[in-house]
Design a protein around this motif. Sequence first.
Motif, PDB file in Angstrom:
ATOM      1  N   LEU A 193      12.509 -15.948 -21.609  1.00 47.88           N
ATOM      2  CA  LEU A 193      12.397 -14.694 -20.862  1.00 47.88           C
ATOM      3  C   LEU A 193      13.697 -13.892 -20.939  1.00 47.88           C
ATOM      4  CD1 LEU A 193      10.378 -15.864 -17.728  1.00 47.88           C
ATOM      5  CD2 LEU A 193       9.580 -14.413 -19.607  1.00 47.88           C
ATOM      6  N   ASN A 194      14.829 -14.587 -20.880  1.00 47.97           N
ATOM      7  CA  ASN A 194      16.110 -13.899 -21.065  1.00 47.97           C
ATOM      8  C   ASN A 194      16.189 -13.280 -22.459  1.00 47.97           C
ATOM      9  OD1 ASN A 194      17.546 -14.088 -18.608  1.00 47.97           O
ATOM     10  ND2 ASN A 194      17.994 -16.240 -19.006  1.00 47.97           N
ATOM     11  N   ALA A 195      15.721 -14.029 -23.465  1.00 48.94           N
ATOM     12  CA  ALA A 195      15.718 -13.496 -24.834  1.00 48.94           C
ATOM     13  C   ALA A 195      14.840 -12.250 -24.913  1.00 48.94           C
ATOM     14  CB  ALA A 195      15.236 -14.560 -25.814  1.00 48.94           C
ATOM     15  N   LEU A 196      13.687 -12.263 -24.252  1.00 50.85           N
ATOM     16  CA  LEU A 196      12.798 -11.109 -24.247  1.00 50.85           C
ATOM     17  C   LEU A 196      13.464  -9.903 -23.586  1.00 50.85           C
ATOM     18  CD1 LEU A 196       9.959  -9.987 -24.879  1.00 50.85           C
ATOM     19  CD2 LEU A 196       9.282 -10.771 -22.585  1.00 50.85           C
ATOM     20  N   ALA A 197      14.141 -10.145 -22.480  1.00 53.09           N
ATOM     21  CA  ALA A 197      14.833  -9.048 -21.795  1.00 53.09           C
ATOM     22  C   ALA A 197      15.921  -8.452 -22.684  1.00 53.09           C
ATOM     23  CB  ALA A 197      15.432  -9.554 -20.483  1.00 53.09           C
ATOM     24  N   TYR A 198      16.676  -9.304 -23.363  1.00 50.15           N
ATOM     25  CA  TYR A 198      17.711  -8.801 -24.262  1.00 50.15           C
ATOM     26  C   TYR A 198      17.103  -8.119 -25.488  1.00 50.15           C
ATOM     27  CZ  TYR A 198      21.511 -10.713 -21.549  1.00 50.15           C
ATOM     28  OH  TYR A 198      22.408 -10.964 -20.541  1.00 50.15           O
ATOM     29  N   LEU A 199      15.923  -8.565 -25.913  1.00 52.45           N
ATOM     30  CA  LEU A 199      15.236  -7.886 -27.008  1.00 52.45           C
ATOM     31  C   LEU A 199      14.884  -6.457 -26.601  1.00 52.45           C
ATOM     32  CD1 LEU A 199      13.929  -7.970 -29.819  1.00 52.45           C
ATOM     33  CD2 LEU A 199      11.839  -8.763 -28.703  1.00 52.45           C
ATOM     34  N   PHE A 200      14.378  -6.299 -25.382  1.00 52.43           N
ATOM     35  CA  PHE A 200      14.091  -4.950 -24.884  1.00 52.43           C
ATOM     36  C   PHE A 200      15.362  -4.102 -24.857  1.00 52.43           C
ATOM     37  CE2 PHE A 200      10.261  -6.590 -22.285  1.00 52.43           C
ATOM     38  CZ  PHE A 200       9.412  -6.377 -23.357  1.00 52.43           C
ATOM     39  N   GLY A 201      16.461  -4.689 -24.395  1.00 52.66           N
ATOM     40  CA  GLY A 201      17.731  -3.962 -24.380  1.00 52.66           C
ATOM     41  C   GLY A 201      18.188  -3.582 -25.775  1.00 52.66           C
ATOM     42  N   GLY A 202      18.087  -4.521 -26.714  1.00 53.62           N
ATOM     43  CA  GLY A 202      18.482  -4.236 -28.088  1.00 53.62           C
ATOM     44  C   GLY A 202      17.639  -3.132 -28.704  1.00 53.62           C
ATOM     45  N   VAL A 203      16.322  -3.194 -28.477  1.00 52.18           N
ATOM     46  CA  VAL A 203      15.426  -2.155 -28.994  1.00 52.18           C
ATOM     47  C   VAL A 203      15.781  -0.803 -28.369  1.00 52.18           C
ATOM     48  CG1 VAL A 203      13.017  -1.348 -28.957  1.00 52.18           C
ATOM     49  CG2 VAL A 203      13.543  -3.709 -29.596  1.00 52.18           C
ATOM     50  N   PHE A 204      16.077  -0.787 -27.084  1.00 51.26           N
ATOM     51  CA  PHE A 204      16.456   0.457 -26.413  1.00 51.26           C
ATOM     52  C   PHE A 204      17.705   1.067 -27.043  1.00 51.26           C
ATOM     53  CE2 PHE A 204      19.193   2.527 -23.265  1.00 51.26           C
ATOM     54  CZ  PHE A 204      18.399   3.612 -22.940  1.00 51.26           C
ATOM     55  N   PHE A 205      18.776   0.261 -27.173  1.00 47.05           N
ATOM     56  CA  PHE A 205      20.032   0.803 -27.703  1.00 47.05           C
ATOM     57  C   PHE A 205      19.915   1.218 -29.169  1.00 47.05           C
ATOM     58  CE2 PHE A 205      22.018  -1.549 -24.096  1.00 47.05           C
ATOM     59  CZ  PHE A 205      22.590  -0.446 -23.489  1.00 47.05           C
ATOM     60  N   ILE A 206      19.254   0.414 -29.983  1.00 46.05           N
ATOM     61  CA  ILE A 206      19.076   0.783 -31.384  1.00 46.05           C
ATOM     62  C   ILE A 206      18.174   2.016 -31.486  1.00 46.05           C
ATOM     63  CG2 ILE A 206      18.199   0.018 -33.636  1.00 46.05           C
ATOM     64  CD1 ILE A 206      20.860  -1.321 -32.742  1.00 46.05           C
ATOM     65  N   GLY A 207      17.147   2.084 -30.639  1.00 47.41           N
ATOM     66  CA  GLY A 207      16.292   3.273 -30.607  1.00 47.41           C
ATOM     67  C   GLY A 207      17.071   4.525 -30.230  1.00 47.41           C
ATOM     68  N   MET A 208      17.972   4.397 -29.256  1.00 46.14           N
ATOM     69  CA  MET A 208      18.820   5.533 -28.876  1.00 46.14           C
ATOM     70  C   MET A 208      19.684   5.976 -30.054  1.00 46.14           C
ATOM     71  SD  MET A 208      18.249   6.569 -25.788  1.00 46.14           S
ATOM     72  CE  MET A 208      19.715   7.443 -25.313  1.00 46.14           C
ATOM     73  N   ALA A 209      20.209   5.023 -30.789  1.00 40.08           N
ATOM     74  CA  ALA A 209      21.031   5.361 -31.950  1.00 40.08           C
ATOM     75  C   ALA A 209      20.200   6.068 -33.019  1.00 40.08           C
ATOM     76  CB  ALA A 209      21.680   4.099 -32.519  1.00 40.08           C
ATOM     77  N   ILE A 210      18.987   5.591 -33.251  1.00 39.88           N
ATOM     78  CA  ILE A 210      18.135   6.188 -34.284  1.00 39.88           C
ATOM     79  C   ILE A 210      17.785   7.634 -33.939  1.00 39.88           C
ATOM     80  CG2 ILE A 210      15.824   6.093 -35.308  1.00 39.88           C
ATOM     81  CD1 ILE A 210      16.137   2.983 -35.206  1.00 39.88           C
ATOM     82  N   VAL A 211      17.359   7.866 -32.698  1.00 38.11           N
ATOM     83  CA  VAL A 211      16.961   9.235 -32.341  1.00 38.11           C
ATOM     84  C   VAL A 211      18.160  10.157 -32.156  1.00 38.11           C
ATOM     85  CG1 VAL A 211      14.800   8.482 -31.288  1.00 38.11           C
ATOM     86  CG2 VAL A 211      16.804   8.821 -29.843  1.00 38.11           C
ATOM     87  N   SER A 212      19.365   9.609 -32.037  1.00 36.92           N
ATOM     88  CA  SER A 212      20.558  10.432 -31.859  1.00 36.92           C
ATOM     89  C   SER A 212      21.250  10.769 -33.177  1.00 36.92           C
ATOM     90  CB  SER A 212      21.551   9.713 -30.946  1.00 36.92           C
ATOM     91  OG  SER A 212      20.979   9.516 -29.692  1.00 36.92           O
ATOM     92  N   TRP A 213      20.820  10.148 -34.264  1.00 32.11           N
ATOM     93  CA  TRP A 213      21.474  10.373 -35.546  1.00 32.11           C
ATOM     94  C   TRP A 213      21.368  11.840 -35.983  1.00 32.11           C
ATOM     95  CZ3 TRP A 213      25.050   8.601 -38.493  1.00 32.11           C
ATOM     96  CH2 TRP A 213      25.143   9.028 -39.811  1.00 32.11           C
ATOM     97  N   GLU A 214      20.156  12.386 -35.981  1.00 32.45           N
ATOM     98  CA  GLU A 214      19.978  13.761 -36.441  1.00 32.45           C
ATOM     99  C   GLU A 214      20.709  14.780 -35.564  1.00 32.45           C
ATOM    100  OE1 GLU A 214      16.496  16.991 -37.501  1.00 32.45           O
ATOM    101  OE2 GLU A 214      15.940  14.907 -37.200  1.00 32.45           O
ATOM    102  N   PRO A 215      20.623  14.689 -34.221  1.00 28.32           N
ATOM    103  CA  PRO A 215      21.390  15.639 -33.413  1.00 28.32           C
ATOM    104  C   PRO A 215      22.906  15.526 -33.637  1.00 28.32           C
ATOM    105  CG  PRO A 215      19.699  14.625 -32.070  1.00 28.32           C
ATOM    106  CD  PRO A 215      19.699  13.902 -33.377  1.00 28.32           C
TER     107      PRO A 215
END
Length: 168
Positions: free
Chosen positions: A87-109
């Motif tokens: 469950l801790n791994a799942l929570a950190y997976l959500f966090g990792g996806v969030f931060f990497i997702g933020m980086a992906i959508v912020s690249w173009e701006p």
Amino acid sequence: MKQWIDRALLGLHVAGACLLIALTLLIFYDVAGRLFFNRPFAGTAEVAGVGLVLLTYLQTPYVIRHRKLLRVTFFIDRVPAALRSQLNALAYLFGGVFFIGMAIVSWEPAIVGWASGEFYGNDAFRVPAWPLRFGTLILWIISGLVCIGFVAEGLRGRLTEKDDALPE
């Protein structure tokens, strides 16, 4: 390698603390200048706005690495250790996806802000936007990688502690 990473993250954390001191001094200067000399610093709002965003993300990877984020553990403390790690791994997976997702959508701006000369503020004081955009992008990637490292630890069954001790 782990010790080097921990020191690098501590360096980011210390840089954030130094930025906080600088922002505090800037705000003090602005207030004192306004009160005593009727001459405030024109760019306080712009610099403080940019600085607070950067300050937050400078300290985020260190806080994640040391597992000091706010957590509600009333459920996870009651499950068996093996499930707790997953469950801790799942929570950190959500966090990792969030931060990497933020980086992906912020690249173009970030690219557009750099190419267009985007800035924060007005004609009296301008702060270029691209350092903040690229800085937060890099810090989101670092935070995402820290989370992904914890996903690997959790899948190996090493995130079973009820307290926030680091796995060895």
